[in-house]
Structure formats: structure tokens, C-alpha cells
Scaffold this motif. Structure first.
Motif, PDB file in Angstrom:
ATOM      1  N   THR A 213     -56.552  19.705  61.216  1.00  0.00           N
ATOM      2  CA  THR A 213     -58.406  20.066  61.450  1.00  0.00           C
ATOM      3  C   THR A 213     -59.145  18.755  61.277  1.00  0.00           C
ATOM      4  OG1 THR A 213     -58.298  20.419  58.890  1.00  0.00           O
ATOM      5  CG2 THR A 213     -58.166  22.347  60.430  1.00  0.00           C
ATOM      6  N   PRO A 214     -60.429  18.683  61.177  1.00  0.00           N
ATOM      7  CA  PRO A 214     -61.045  17.460  61.453  1.00  0.00           C
ATOM      8  C   PRO A 214     -61.357  17.049  59.857  1.00  0.00           C
ATOM      9  CG  PRO A 214     -62.184  19.066  62.896  1.00  0.00           C
ATOM     10  CD  PRO A 214     -61.111  19.743  62.120  1.00  0.00           C
ATOM     11  N   TYR A 215     -61.134  15.571  59.755  1.00  0.00           N
ATOM     12  CA  TYR A 215     -61.158  14.857  58.584  1.00  0.00           C
ATOM     13  C   TYR A 215     -62.903  14.781  58.096  1.00  0.00           C
ATOM     14  CZ  TYR A 215     -56.541  13.740  59.314  1.00  0.00           C
ATOM     15  OH  TYR A 215     -55.022  13.805  59.781  1.00  0.00           O
ATOM     16  N   THR A 216     -62.933  14.780  56.756  1.00  0.00           N
ATOM     17  CA  THR A 216     -64.326  14.401  56.322  1.00  0.00           C
ATOM     18  C   THR A 216     -64.130  12.972  55.450  1.00  0.00           C
ATOM     19  OG1 THR A 216     -63.975  15.322  54.223  1.00  0.00           O
ATOM     20  CG2 THR A 216     -64.621  16.730  55.795  1.00  0.00           C
ATOM     21  N   GLU A 217     -65.097  12.520  55.107  1.00  0.00           N
ATOM     22  CA  GLU A 217     -65.139  11.346  54.336  1.00  0.00           C
ATOM     23  C   GLU A 217     -64.303  11.407  52.832  1.00  0.00           C
ATOM     24  OE1 GLU A 217     -69.086  11.420  56.648  1.00  0.00           O
ATOM     25  OE2 GLU A 217     -67.971  12.734  55.415  1.00  0.00           O
ATOM     26  N   GLY A 218     -64.145  12.636  52.442  1.00  0.00           N
ATOM     27  CA  GLY A 218     -63.605  12.828  51.143  1.00  0.00           C
ATOM     28  C   GLY A 218     -62.005  12.934  51.379  1.00  0.00           C
ATOM     29  N   ASP A 219     -61.513  12.808  52.339  1.00  0.00           N
ATOM     30  CA  ASP A 219     -60.143  12.958  52.697  1.00  0.00           C
ATOM     31  C   ASP A 219     -59.364  11.632  52.555  1.00  0.00           C
ATOM     32  OD1 ASP A 219     -59.905  15.903  53.353  1.00  0.00           O
ATOM     33  OD2 ASP A 219     -60.506  15.379  55.465  1.00  0.00           O
ATOM     34  N   GLU A 220     -58.162  11.959  52.051  1.00  0.00           N
ATOM     35  CA  GLU A 220     -57.284  10.667  51.959  1.00  0.00           C
ATOM     36  C   GLU A 220     -57.180   9.926  53.246  1.00  0.00           C
ATOM     37  OE1 GLU A 220     -53.892  10.753  49.303  1.00  0.00           O
ATOM     38  OE2 GLU A 220     -53.976  12.801  49.454  1.00  0.00           O
ATOM     39  N   VAL A 221     -56.819   8.563  53.057  1.00  0.00           N
ATOM     40  CA  VAL A 221     -56.749   7.891  54.230  1.00  0.00           C
ATOM     41  C   VAL A 221     -55.331   7.236  54.085  1.00  0.00           C
ATOM     42  CG1 VAL A 221     -58.905   6.869  54.935  1.00  0.00           C
ATOM     43  CG2 VAL A 221     -57.838   5.805  53.261  1.00  0.00           C
ATOM     44  N   LYS A 222     -54.410   7.681  55.317  1.00  0.00           N
ATOM     45  CA  LYS A 222     -53.129   7.600  55.506  1.00  0.00           C
ATOM     46  C   LYS A 222     -52.612   6.953  56.859  1.00  0.00           C
ATOM     47  CE  LYS A 222     -51.763  11.060  52.056  1.00  0.00           C
ATOM     48  NZ  LYS A 222     -50.904  12.516  51.748  1.00  0.00           N
ATOM     49  N   PRO A 223     -53.330   5.587  57.370  1.00  0.00           N
ATOM     50  CA  PRO A 223     -52.935   5.256  58.659  1.00  0.00           C
ATOM     51  C   PRO A 223     -51.749   5.110  59.138  1.00  0.00           C
ATOM     52  CG  PRO A 223     -53.887   3.455  57.062  1.00  0.00           C
ATOM     53  CD  PRO A 223     -53.723   4.737  56.158  1.00  0.00           C
ATOM     54  N   THR A 224     -51.356   5.354  60.295  1.00  0.00           N
ATOM     55  CA  THR A 224     -50.087   5.589  61.039  1.00  0.00           C
ATOM     56  C   THR A 224     -49.795   4.223  61.634  1.00  0.00           C
ATOM     57  OG1 THR A 224     -50.528   6.809  62.705  1.00  0.00           O
ATOM     58  CG2 THR A 224     -50.035   7.963  60.908  1.00  0.00           C
ATOM     59  N   THR A 225     -50.722   3.525  62.187  1.00  0.00           N
ATOM     60  CA  THR A 225     -50.540   2.261  62.868  1.00  0.00           C
ATOM     61  C   THR A 225     -50.781   0.896  62.248  1.00  0.00           C
ATOM     62  OG1 THR A 225     -52.743   2.155  64.022  1.00  0.00           O
ATOM     63  CG2 THR A 225     -51.309   3.733  64.900  1.00  0.00           C
ATOM     64  N   ILE A 226     -50.537  -0.162  62.681  1.00  0.00           N
ATOM     65  CA  ILE A 226     -50.869  -1.488  62.299  1.00  0.00           C
ATOM     66  C   ILE A 226     -52.546  -1.714  62.285  1.00  0.00           C
ATOM     67  CG2 ILE A 226     -50.653  -3.835  62.877  1.00  0.00           C
ATOM     68  CD1 ILE A 226     -48.285  -2.933  61.302  1.00  0.00           C
TER      69      ILE A 226
END
Length: 273
Positions: free
Chosen positions: A105-118
Motif C-alpha cells: 500500500t502507499p507509503y507515508t512519511e512515518g513509514d520506515e525506509v528500507k531502500p533496495t537499490t544503490i
């Protein structure tokens, strides 16, 4: 007193539009050279400014994955050099891709950040550097488009329409097609309201890449066929998240600021170009 604004990445899809609109709005705008910031020769120019809007980046996600040193230089080192030379307010343009892959579902600013790319990992490092100053702002945006530009996604699709009988696109990735004009209007709003911290700024509505491409093709061609691409045909060097969608939670709930739906924005802007 006229606000003096510096813009990095002023030749890019976003930066070129931003410079034009800010000048039309009677801001004093200085175009900041990428290499001058990296070699620390922009100090005197930067001291004359009130705000820097930092748009410059290496945005080719696959290239960043394959050439990580280039990505670090353009997406992290540049940001750190800017911070070292400029102690005023910085507005940093980031990506909803920093959220990662863990939701459908769409992310909000309070969600964790777990990037998958460089690329998105380096964007996140830059965000963290920017936010060490509490007066700064990070703006996470979506799949940018500008029908009036010869750069970017729509320009690439126009070339495909001319050169291919059938166009394919992925139904396996979703995000928010977002007009450059929507983002620039939002940046002006943030300037005027002195918004700090992190915000999402995207057009309303979630689309698959296929939805997005098909709408563009329908608007610029007479019956050109767009087909969903098999997943096996959509392998990329960068493990891009299948969900880059977001909602403008802070803009809406804290500031009462709403953007248009992407479908409406795209259709209106394409009709003018």
C-alpha cells in the motif's frame, strides 16, 4: 526583500522548469554548477543565497547499481560538499523509492525506509545528512514527467511510439506519476510556509507502469498497441521496489495542501504540448 535561491541540477527535467517558474515568481535565482560544488569553489556564491534547492543527482537507477562510485559521487559526495559550503536552508529532492519493498500500500512519511537499490540507498544517506540541520526539508517525489520537455520519461515513450509497432510495459511495479509542475508548485508552497522535516509530494493516485505508459501512448498516437510485459522480460540490474507509491500525508493533514490526480494532470498537460 527578495529571497535568493540557488538551484543545483538546473539543466535537468525538474531543475530547468523550477528555475523558470521561480524567476516568474520574482525570486532571485542562481544556477549552481555541479563541479564547482564538488571542488569546493562555490563558497562565495553560496554565501549570497538564502535557500538552495538541491535537485542535482544521478537518477539512472541501473547505472547507479553498476557504477556505485559514480552514484556515490553524484548522490552523496555532492550533497556533503554542498552542506560543507552552505549553512543556509536546503530543500533536498529525494524519491519515494527510498521506502523500499515491504508494503503493498502507499507509503507515508512515518513509514520506515528500507531502500533496495544503490541509488535509493545513496539518496537516503543524503537525506540523513540534510536533516542534521532542523531547518532543512527533504521532499520525496514520484515518477516525474513533463510533456513539454525533450528530457525524461514522456520523451522516451514518444521515441518508442515512432520506432516500434508494439510497446510493452510492466504491470508489476506501481508508483505515482507526478508532473514537474505539481512538484514545483509544491516547492513554492514549502518555501512560503517554511516547511521543515520530510514530506511526500506526488500526484494523487497509484498506477502501474503499464497504466502510465498506456495513457501516454493513447494521448499521442492513433491506436498504437501497448501490451503488458512478462515479468521475465523486465529484469533490471537494480532491484527496484515493486511499490514506489506514496501519499502526501503531511501536506494534507498538517497544511491542507492537495495535489491533482495523475491521470488528470497528465491529460491536461499533454493536451497543451
Amino acid at each position: 526583500m527578495t529571497t535568493k535561491i540557488g538551484v543545483t541540477g538546473y539543466n535537468g527535467l525538474l531543475g530547468s522548469y523550477l528555475v523558470k517558474q521561480l524567476r516568474n515568481s520574482q525570486y532571485s535565482v542562481t544556477e549552481l554548477e555541479y563541479e564547482n560544488i564538488l571542488n569546493n569553489s562555490s563558497y562565495e556564491v553560496l554565501q549570497e543565497l538564502d535557500v538552495v534547492i538541491h535537485c542535482a543527482a544521478l537518477t539512472n537507477v541501473d547505472r547507479c547499481e553498476l557504477h556505485q562510485d559514480d552514484s556515490y559521487r553524484a548522490n552523496v559526495k555532492l550533497t556533503k560538499c554542498l552542506i560543507d559550503q552552505f549553512k543556509g536552508r536546503i530543500i533536498y529532492i529525494s524519491s519515494t523509492g527510498v521506502y523500499g519493498e515491504y508494503k503493498n500500500t502507499p507509503y507515508t512519511e512515518g513509514d520506515e525506509v528500507k531502500p533496495t537499490t544503490i541509488h535509493h540507498t545513496h539518496k537516503l544517506i543524503s537525506e540523513q545528512e540534510i536533516l542534521k540541520d532542523p531547518n532543512n526539508l527533504v521532499v520525496r517525489t514520484g515518477w516525474l514527467f513533463d510533456p513539454g520537455s525533450d528530457k525524461g520519461f514522456i520523451s522516451a515513450i514518444k521515441k518508442e511510439v515512432l520506432n516500434k509497432d508494439v510497446i510493452t510495459s510492466s504491470i508489476y511495479q506501481v508508483g505515482n506519476p507526478t508532473s514537474v509542475s505539481t512538484l514545483v508548485d509544491c516547492l513554492e508552497f514549502c518555501l512560503n510556509k517554511n516547511i521543515i522535516g520530510t514530506i511526500n509530494c506526488v500526484n494523487q493516485g497509484v498506477a502501474t507502469r503499464y497504466d502510465y505508459v498506456k495513457r501516454i501512448v493513447d494521448l499521442i498516437s492513433d491506436g498504437k498497441i501497448v501490451k503488458p510485459s512478462p515479468k521475465a522480460n523486465f529484469v533490471r540490474p537494480a532491484p527496484v521496489s515493486s511499490n514506489e507509491s506514496a501519499v502526501n500525508y503531511r501536506l494534507e493533514t498538517e497544511f491542507g495542501y492537495y495535489t491533482r490526480h495523475w491521470f488528470d494532470a497528465l491529460s491536461t498537460l499533454m493536451s497543451r504540448n
